[in-house]
Design a protein around this motif. Structure first.
Motif, PDB file in Angstrom:
ATOM      1  N   UNK A 295       0.878  -1.166   0.000  1.00  0.00           N
ATOM      2  CA  UNK A 295       0.000   0.000   0.000  1.00  0.00           C
ATOM      3  C   UNK A 295       0.918   1.219   0.000  1.00  0.00           C
ATOM      4  N   UNK A 296       0.641   2.208  -0.842  1.00  0.00           N
ATOM      5  CA  UNK A 296       1.487   3.405  -0.852  1.00  0.00           C
ATOM      6  C   UNK A 296       1.577   4.033   0.540  1.00  0.00           C
ATOM      7  N   UNK A 297       2.762   4.494   0.888  1.00  0.00           N
ATOM      8  CA  UNK A 297       2.978   5.012   2.235  1.00  0.00           C
ATOM      9  C   UNK A 297       2.072   6.191   2.558  1.00  0.00           C
ATOM     10  N   UNK A 298       1.689   6.980   1.561  1.00  0.00           N
ATOM     11  CA  UNK A 298       0.863   8.150   1.853  1.00  0.00           C
ATOM     12  C   UNK A 298      -0.600   7.799   2.112  1.00  0.00           C
ATOM     13  N   UNK A 299      -0.922   6.508   2.084  1.00  0.00           N
ATOM     14  CA  UNK A 299      -2.259   6.041   2.445  1.00  0.00           C
ATOM     15  C   UNK A 299      -2.258   5.371   3.823  1.00  0.00           C
ATOM     16  N   UNK A 300      -1.116   5.416   4.493  1.00  0.00           N
ATOM     17  CA  UNK A 300      -0.936   4.743   5.783  1.00  0.00           C
ATOM     18  C   UNK A 300      -1.024   5.764   6.922  1.00  0.00           C
TER      19      UNK A 300
ATOM     20  N   UNK B  75      10.404  -6.508   0.860  1.00  0.00           N
ATOM     21  CA  UNK B  75       9.929  -5.425  -0.002  1.00  0.00           C
ATOM     22  C   UNK B  75      10.477  -4.110   0.547  1.00  0.00           C
ATOM     23  N   UNK B  76      11.150  -3.378  -0.305  1.00  0.00           N
ATOM     24  CA  UNK B  76      11.693  -2.084   0.115  1.00  0.00           C
ATOM     25  C   UNK B  76      10.638  -1.006  -0.065  1.00  0.00           C
ATOM     26  N   UNK B  77      10.388  -0.262   0.993  1.00  0.00           N
ATOM     27  CA  UNK B  77       9.497   0.892   0.943  1.00  0.00           C
ATOM     28  C   UNK B  77      10.273   2.090   1.478  1.00  0.00           C
ATOM     29  N   UNK B  78       9.979   3.256   0.962  1.00  0.00           N
ATOM     30  CA  UNK B  78      10.719   4.452   1.368  1.00  0.00           C
ATOM     31  C   UNK B  78       9.757   5.613   1.597  1.00  0.00           C
TER      32      UNK B  78
ATOM     33  N   UNK C 194       9.767  10.636   5.096  1.00  0.00           N
ATOM     34  CA  UNK C 194       9.589  10.950   6.507  1.00  0.00           C
ATOM     35  C   UNK C 194       9.568  12.454   6.760  1.00  0.00           C
ATOM     36  N   UNK C 195      10.173  13.219   5.900  1.00  0.00           N
ATOM     37  CA  UNK C 195      10.090  14.676   6.019  1.00  0.00           C
ATOM     38  C   UNK C 195       8.640  15.114   5.801  1.00  0.00           C
ATOM     39  N   UNK C 196       8.011  14.538   4.815  1.00  0.00           N
ATOM     40  CA  UNK C 196       6.596  14.844   4.533  1.00  0.00           C
ATOM     41  C   UNK C 196       5.709  14.352   5.675  1.00  0.00           C
ATOM     42  N   UNK C 197       6.006  13.196   6.212  1.00  0.00           N
ATOM     43  CA  UNK C 197       5.244  12.660   7.351  1.00  0.00           C
ATOM     44  C   UNK C 197       5.324  13.634   8.526  1.00  0.00           C
TER      45      UNK C 197
ATOM     46  N   UNK D  70       8.874  -2.017   8.822  1.00  0.00           N
ATOM     47  CA  UNK D  70       9.282  -3.331   9.332  1.00  0.00           C
ATOM     48  C   UNK D  70       8.519  -4.458   8.645  1.00  0.00           C
ATOM     49  N   UNK D  71       7.213  -4.289   8.533  1.00  0.00           N
ATOM     50  CA  UNK D  71       6.399  -5.336   7.923  1.00  0.00           C
ATOM     51  C   UNK D  71       6.865  -5.597   6.493  1.00  0.00           C
ATOM     52  N   UNK D  72       7.122  -4.554   5.749  1.00  0.00           N
ATOM     53  CA  UNK D  72       7.582  -4.736   4.376  1.00  0.00           C
ATOM     54  C   UNK D  72       8.993  -5.324   4.319  1.00  0.00           C
TER      55      UNK D  72
END
Length: 103
Positions: free
Chosen positions: A55-60, A79-82, A85-88, A72-74
């Protein structure tokens, strides 16, 4: 006949709901950490992610990104997710300032 595109769409939607369920289960856990319910939801997230991708990170939910749970789950699935975090952090700050203004 099975509609593969529709099946994938439904799986992706369910995956999004599961992330929300995980966030809620975590909030309801003792000391807001982790519970057996979280384990079960994590297993379901992993099963669907393996089929349809992340799931795209911006939907989390922000707390799942900030705590590293999403990452961690990915990672455990290879599966690499990036997440950006600045936007978060910006979203968290904007959210916090809106709450302060409305109080």
């Amino acid at each position: 006949m099975i509609d593969a595109e529709r099946l994938e769409q439904v799986a992706r939607e369910e995956l999004g709901y599961l992330w929300g369920d995980l966030n809620t289960a975590r909030q309801n856990a003792i000391r807001g950490q982790w519970s057996i319910q979280c384990d079960g939801i994590e297993d379901r997230i992993k099963a669907l992610t393996a089929l349809v991708g992340p799931t795209p990170w911006d939907e989390i939910q922000i707390s799942l990104l900030e705590s590293g749970i999403y990452q961690r789950i990915h990672a455990e699935l290879g599966i690499e997710v990036a997440p950006d975090m600045e936007r978060v952090t910006q979203v968290r700050e904007n959210s916090s300032s809106r709450v302060r203004r409305s109080s």
